[in-house]
Scaffold this active site. Structure first.
Site, PDB file in Angstrom:
ATOM      1  N   ASP A  35       1.134  -0.930   0.242  1.00  0.00           N
ATOM      2  CA  ASP A  35       0.341   0.376  -0.410  1.00  0.00           C
ATOM      3  C   ASP A  35       1.092   1.587   0.329  1.00  0.00           C
ATOM      4  O   ASP A  35       2.169   1.333   0.220  1.00  0.00           O
ATOM      5  CB  ASP A  35      -0.539  -0.136   0.875  1.00  0.00           C
ATOM      6  CG  ASP A  35      -1.889   0.713   1.521  1.00  0.00           C
ATOM      7  OD1 ASP A  35      -2.547   1.149  -0.122  1.00  0.00           O
ATOM      8  OD2 ASP A  35      -2.695   0.838   2.481  1.00  0.00           O
ATOM      9  N   ARG A  39       0.267   7.653  -3.172  1.00  0.00           N
ATOM     10  CA  ARG A  39       1.082   8.578  -2.105  1.00  0.00           C
ATOM     11  C   ARG A  39       2.544   8.968  -2.585  1.00  0.00           C
ATOM     12  O   ARG A  39       2.632   9.933  -2.216  1.00  0.00           O
ATOM     13  CB  ARG A  39       1.156   8.354  -0.350  1.00  0.00           C
ATOM     14  CG  ARG A  39      -0.417   8.601   0.426  1.00  0.00           C
ATOM     15  CD  ARG A  39      -1.066   7.995   1.286  1.00  0.00           C
ATOM     16  NE  ARG A  39      -1.245   6.591   1.160  1.00  0.00           N
ATOM     17  CZ  ARG A  39      -1.246   5.476   2.141  1.00  0.00           C
ATOM     18  NH1 ARG A  39      -1.642   6.283   3.366  1.00  0.00           N
ATOM     19  NH2 ARG A  39      -1.624   4.279   2.216  1.00  0.00           N
ATOM     20  N   HIS A  52       3.506   3.178  -8.207  1.00  0.00           N
ATOM     21  CA  HIS A  52       3.283   1.494  -9.498  1.00  0.00           C
ATOM     22  C   HIS A  52       4.641   1.336  -9.368  1.00  0.00           C
ATOM     23  O   HIS A  52       4.471  -0.461  -8.967  1.00  0.00           O
ATOM     24  CB  HIS A  52       2.225   1.579  -9.762  1.00  0.00           C
ATOM     25  CG  HIS A  52       0.832   2.033  -9.414  1.00  0.00           C
ATOM     26  ND1 HIS A  52       0.402   1.186  -7.592  1.00  0.00           N
ATOM     27  CD2 HIS A  52      -0.337   2.611 -10.038  1.00  0.00           C
ATOM     28  CE1 HIS A  52      -0.715   1.482  -7.571  1.00  0.00           C
ATOM     29  NE2 HIS A  52      -1.674   2.483  -8.807  1.00  0.00           N
ATOM     30  N   LEU A 146      10.726 -20.543  -5.231  1.00  0.00           N
ATOM     31  CA  LEU A 146      10.183 -20.399  -4.517  1.00  0.00           C
ATOM     32  C   LEU A 146       8.904 -20.432  -5.315  1.00  0.00           C
ATOM     33  O   LEU A 146       8.785 -19.593  -6.563  1.00  0.00           O
ATOM     34  CB  LEU A 146      10.994 -18.517  -4.434  1.00  0.00           C
ATOM     35  CG  LEU A 146      10.390 -17.347  -3.841  1.00  0.00           C
ATOM     36  CD1 LEU A 146       9.318 -16.967  -2.594  1.00  0.00           C
ATOM     37  CD2 LEU A 146      10.428 -15.790  -4.291  1.00  0.00           C
ATOM     38  N   GLU A 222       0.965 -13.573  12.146  1.00  0.00           N
ATOM     39  CA  GLU A 222       1.660 -12.290  12.962  1.00  0.00           C
ATOM     40  C   GLU A 222       1.750 -10.938  12.012  1.00  0.00           C
ATOM     41  O   GLU A 222       2.323 -10.670  10.618  1.00  0.00           O
ATOM     42  CB  GLU A 222       3.192 -12.836  12.871  1.00  0.00           C
ATOM     43  CG  GLU A 222       2.827 -13.557  14.361  1.00  0.00           C
ATOM     44  CD  GLU A 222       2.301 -13.212  14.873  1.00  0.00           C
ATOM     45  OE1 GLU A 222       2.338 -12.343  15.343  1.00  0.00           O
ATOM     46  OE2 GLU A 222       2.105 -14.167  16.224  1.00  0.00           O
TER      47      GLU A 222
HETATM   48  C1  FPP Z   1      -1.757   0.725  -3.704  1.00  0.00           C
HETATM   49  O1  FPP Z   1      -1.648   1.611  -3.601  1.00  0.00           O
HETATM   50  C2  FPP Z   1      -1.834  -0.415  -5.355  1.00  0.00           C
HETATM   51  C3  FPP Z   1      -2.353  -1.606  -5.406  1.00  0.00           C
HETATM   52  C4  FPP Z   1      -3.093  -0.799  -5.910  1.00  0.00           C
HETATM   53  C5  FPP Z   1      -1.656  -1.746  -7.047  1.00  0.00           C
HETATM   54  C6  FPP Z   1       0.006  -2.517  -6.389  1.00  0.00           C
HETATM   55  C7  FPP Z   1       0.581  -3.193  -7.644  1.00  0.00           C
HETATM   56  C8  FPP Z   1       1.886  -2.502  -7.739  1.00  0.00           C
HETATM   57  C9  FPP Z   1       3.539  -2.337  -6.685  1.00  0.00           C
HETATM   58  C10 FPP Z   1       2.699  -3.460  -9.300  1.00  0.00           C
HETATM   59  C11 FPP Z   1       1.853  -4.164  -9.938  1.00  0.00           C
HETATM   60  C12 FPP Z   1       2.692  -4.978  -9.362  1.00  0.00           C
HETATM   61  C13 FPP Z   1       3.561  -6.594 -10.392  1.00  0.00           C
HETATM   62  C14 FPP Z   1       3.298  -8.097  -9.377  1.00  0.00           C
HETATM   63  C15 FPP Z   1       3.334  -6.392 -11.564  1.00  0.00           C
HETATM   64  P1  FPP Z   1      -2.547   2.442  -3.718  1.00  0.00           P
HETATM   65  O2  FPP Z   1      -2.213   2.872  -5.400  1.00  0.00           O
HETATM   66  O3  FPP Z   1      -3.558   2.584  -2.318  1.00  0.00           O
HETATM   67  O4  FPP Z   1      -1.911   3.653  -2.492  1.00  0.00           O
HETATM   68  P2  FPP Z   1      -2.579   4.662  -2.131  1.00  0.00           P
HETATM   69  O5  FPP Z   1      -3.119   4.414  -0.617  1.00  0.00           O
HETATM   70  O6  FPP Z   1      -1.329   5.569  -1.026  1.00  0.00           O
HETATM   71  O7  FPP Z   1      -3.263   5.666  -3.059  1.00  0.00           O
END
Ligand code: FPP
Length: 266
Positions: A35, A39, A52, A146, A222
């Site tokens: 997460d 931000r 991302h 893995l 955990e």
């Molecule tokens: C949450 O941050 C993150 C996501 C919804 C997407 C996570 C995706 C990646 C890291 C890239 C894709 C992964 C792979 C394996 C290709 P948010 O956007 O909700 O952040 P915020 O809470 O700050 O708005």
């Protein structure tokens, strides 16, 4: 459950943190709610997708660390069912990123012995992303160093509903007797079938919720919550999380065994 770390070891170098780690007491399975990408980007005045993109570098680093430490399973929450409610350009960009990641990383995954697995209602992904997901699953099926499980269009409640539906179908067909239904049997219908339950859940960005992630599988896990945003979460941060995990006593509902009386005492 821990929120952040205040153990006085945050200033140590990566090598020092590594030397503190008990390699015999590592989790077998780590799950991560990545997460804070949005931000991370917004703070820097970048579009959210830049967060991302940077987050993928963290995925790579943590996956490599798990491989080095012999941690056999890593499960990451890349796209929830709720994420379909995001603006269409962000959804499209995330799907492109996923596709690009799988295209560019396939050789590295194979070289590192990583089995790629997707969980969630994956069939709802756009066809070209889905094609790459299925290809990655096929081409890495034989690998076992893995297991990288990526949750895509995933929701924990839906996963349980889907499992129960398939189980009910098998009951109707006479393949399963209702008296035979127990936790182990139901687990066999979940998308994580074959994986141990996560020992450690990490959520970045300061939120302390599980957001419909692995609801069944996290029963005894955990929890580690850190304010660090996912794109900033790298090897050192993961080592801090592992050290925090190793400080805990895992009892799985049991009581701590009483200290035996010293021999010859009383
Ligand atoms: C949450 O941050 C993150 C996501 C919804 C997407 C996570 C995706 C990646 C890291 C890239 C894709 C992964 C792979 C394996 C290709 P948010 O956007 O909700 O952040 P915020 O809470 O700050 O708005």
């Amino acid at each position: 459950m821990t929120k952040g770390t205040a153990t006085g070891i945050e200033h140590l170098t990566e090598a020092e943190l590594l030397s503190l780690l008990d390699l015999e007491q590592l989790p077998k399975h780590i799950a991560i709610i990545m997460d804070g990408n949005g931000r991370w980007a917004e703070i820097r005045g970048f579009p959210r997708i830049a967060g991302h993109q940077e987050g993928i570098k963290s995925v790579r680093e943590i996956m490599t660390l798990c491989g080095e430490l012999g941690i056999g399973a890593l499960t990451i929450y890349a796209f929830s069912q709720e994420n379909w409610k995001r603006p269409v350009p962000e959804i499209n960009a995330l799907m492109m990123l996923l596709e690009h990641y799988l295209q560019s990383e396939m050789d590295a995954l194979i070289e590192k012995g990583v089995r790629f697995r997707a969980i969630g209602r994956v069939n709802t992904l756009p066809p070209s992303a889905l094609q790459w997901v299925r290809r990655a699953e096929r081409e890495t099926l034989h690998l076992d160093k893995l297991t990288l499980t990526v949750a895509l269009s995933y929701g924990g409640r839906s996963e349980i509903v889907d499992a129960v539906r398939r189980l009910a179908e098998d009951c109707t067909k006479g393949l399963v007797q209702t008296e035979a239904i127990d936790e182990t049997l139901l687990e066999g219908y979940l998308s994580t079938q074959g994986l141990p339950d996560p020992d450690l859940l990490i959520r970045t960005s300061g939120e302390a919720r599980i957001s419909n992630f692995l609801l069944w599988q996290l029963a005894y896990t955990e929890m580690y919550f850190t304010p660090t945003l996912w794109p900033d979460f790298r090897r050192r941060d993961a080592l801090l999380a592992l050290l925090d995990f190793q400080r805990r006593e895992r009892r799985f509902g049991r009581v701590t065994p009483p200290t035996p009386f010293p021999s010859g005492g009383l």
